[in-house]
Design a protein around this motif. Structure first.
Motif, short mmCIF file in Angstrom:
data_model
loop_
_atom_site.label_atom_id
_atom_site.label_comp_id
_atom_site.label_asym_id
_atom_site.label_seq_id
_atom_site.Cartn_x
_atom_site.Cartn_y
_atom_site.Cartn_z
N ALA A 122 0.82 -1.22 0.00
CA ALA A 122 0.00 0.00 0.00
C ALA A 122 0.85 1.26 0.00
O ALA A 122 0.37 2.33 -0.40
CB ALA A 122 -0.95 0.00 1.20
N LYS A 123 2.10 1.17 0.40
CA LYS A 123 3.00 2.33 0.39
C LYS A 123 3.17 2.89 -1.02
O LYS A 123 3.57 4.03 -1.20
CB LYS A 123 4.36 1.95 0.96
CG LYS A 123 4.32 1.63 2.43
CD LYS A 123 5.68 1.11 2.90
CE LYS A 123 5.57 0.65 4.34
NZ LYS A 123 6.80 -0.02 4.78
N ASN A 124 2.84 2.08 -2.02
CA ASN A 124 2.96 2.51 -3.41
C ASN A 124 1.69 3.18 -3.94
O ASN A 124 1.64 3.55 -5.10
CB ASN A 124 3.29 1.30 -4.30
CG ASN A 124 4.64 0.73 -3.97
OD1 ASN A 124 5.64 1.42 -4.02
ND2 ASN A 124 4.67 -0.54 -3.62
N GLY A 125 0.66 3.31 -3.10
CA GLY A 125 -0.56 3.98 -3.52
C GLY A 125 -1.78 3.08 -3.66
O GLY A 125 -2.83 3.54 -4.09
N LEU A 126 -1.66 1.82 -3.32
CA LEU A 126 -2.77 0.88 -3.42
C LEU A 126 -3.98 1.37 -2.62
O LEU A 126 -3.83 1.87 -1.50
CB LEU A 126 -2.33 -0.49 -2.87
CG LEU A 126 -3.35 -1.61 -2.86
CD1 LEU A 126 -3.68 -2.04 -4.29
CD2 LEU A 126 -2.83 -2.79 -2.05
N LYS A 127 -5.16 1.22 -3.18
CA LYS A 127 -6.42 1.53 -2.48
C LYS A 127 -7.22 0.24 -2.33
O LYS A 127 -7.27 -0.57 -3.25
CB LYS A 127 -7.26 2.55 -3.26
CG LYS A 127 -6.61 3.91 -3.41
CD LYS A 127 -6.48 4.61 -2.08
CE LYS A 127 -5.88 5.99 -2.28
NZ LYS A 127 -5.11 6.40 -1.13
N ILE A 128 -7.86 0.10 -1.17
CA ILE A 128 -8.69 -1.06 -0.89
C ILE A 128 -10.13 -0.58 -0.78
O ILE A 128 -10.43 0.34 -0.02
CB ILE A 128 -8.31 -1.73 0.45
CG1 ILE A 128 -6.80 -1.96 0.59
CG2 ILE A 128 -9.12 -2.99 0.68
CD1 ILE A 128 -6.20 -2.92 -0.37
N HIS A 129 -11.03 -1.23 -1.52
CA HIS A 129 -12.46 -0.91 -1.49
C HIS A 129 -13.21 -2.12 -0.95
O HIS A 129 -13.23 -3.18 -1.58
CB HIS A 129 -12.97 -0.56 -2.89
CG HIS A 129 -12.23 0.58 -3.52
ND1 HIS A 129 -12.32 1.88 -3.07
CD2 HIS A 129 -11.38 0.61 -4.58
CE1 HIS A 129 -11.56 2.66 -3.82
NE2 HIS A 129 -10.98 1.91 -4.73
N LEU A 130 -13.81 -1.97 0.24
CA LEU A 130 -14.55 -3.05 0.89
C LEU A 130 -16.05 -2.90 0.62
O LEU A 130 -16.58 -1.80 0.64
CB LEU A 130 -14.31 -3.02 2.40
CG LEU A 130 -12.86 -3.11 2.86
CD1 LEU A 130 -12.78 -2.99 4.38
CD2 LEU A 130 -12.22 -4.40 2.37
N CYS A 131 -16.71 -4.02 0.44
CA CYS A 131 -18.13 -4.07 0.10
C CYS A 131 -19.01 -3.92 1.35
O CYS A 131 -18.97 -4.77 2.25
CB CYS A 131 -18.42 -5.39 -0.60
SG CYS A 131 -20.16 -5.70 -0.93
N GLU A 132 -19.82 -2.87 1.38
CA GLU A 132 -20.74 -2.70 2.50
C GLU A 132 -21.80 -3.80 2.55
O GLU A 132 -22.21 -4.22 3.64
CB GLU A 132 -21.47 -1.34 2.38
CG GLU A 132 -20.66 -0.19 2.85
CD GLU A 132 -21.49 1.07 2.89
OE1 GLU A 132 -21.48 1.71 3.97
OE2 GLU A 132 -22.12 1.43 1.89
#
Length: 175
Positions: A122-132
């Protein structure tokens, strides 16, 4: 805001974050951010989403290795590549503070340790999108999600996959 101005602002923010300037002044993250599907954006020429709807730890570790390899192919330029993980179903377990009270509580010894590898890429800019929807259906309190700047919620994981693809993200799934 013009595209050039947007890119310049993004670069300045990323450089400040990398140098630690932002970290010293940013408040602690109380809860993961909420992102509407319409607000998902493609900010780099090359953008890819990794679809995580599986719960096998070895497969997840392989996905993280693929993400690390993906970043390494683009060198030190954090603006050349934009990567995201969309997690739903069993895939959300890798992004929980703990597994107590979930259907995965018997995996409590191994899953949280994997998050250290997530933080590294994630230090490289990764984004995590979790499903509500996953959190609602599985009766998991959203406060159990990891509190990290790069982790957030979207209304639906599968809808986020489609929205990101429509915005120009390539689709990858490990396994």
């Amino acid at each position: 805001m013009s595209e050039d101005t947007h890119q310049a602002s993004r670069r300045a923010l990323m450089l400040a974050a990398a140098s630690g300037v932002v970290a010293a002044t940013a408040p602690a993250l109380a809860a993961p951010r909420q992102t509407a599907l319409a607000d998902l954006k493609k900010d780099a020429d090359i953008a890819c989403l990794y679809h995580c709807d599986f719960g096998e730890p070895q497969r997840f570790i392989q996905m993280l290795q693929n993400i690390a390899n993906h970043y390494s192919a683009y060198g030190a330029d954090p603006f050349a590549l934009q990567l995201a993980i969309v997690a739903h179903g069993p895939g959300v377990k890798f992004f929980l503070e703990n597994l107590d009270g979930t259907t995965w509580s018997d995996e409590a010894a191994t899953i949280p340790k994997i998050f250290e590898r997530v933080e590294d890429v994630a230090k490289n800019g990764l984004k995590i999108h979790l499903c509500e929807i996953t959190f609602t259906r599985l009766k998991i309190d959203k406060s159990k999600a990891r509190k990290a700047e790069f982790v957030g919620f979207v209304p639906s994981g599968v809808a986020a996959v489609a929205a990101l693809q429509a915005k120009g993200f390539a689709y990858l799934k490990v396994g």
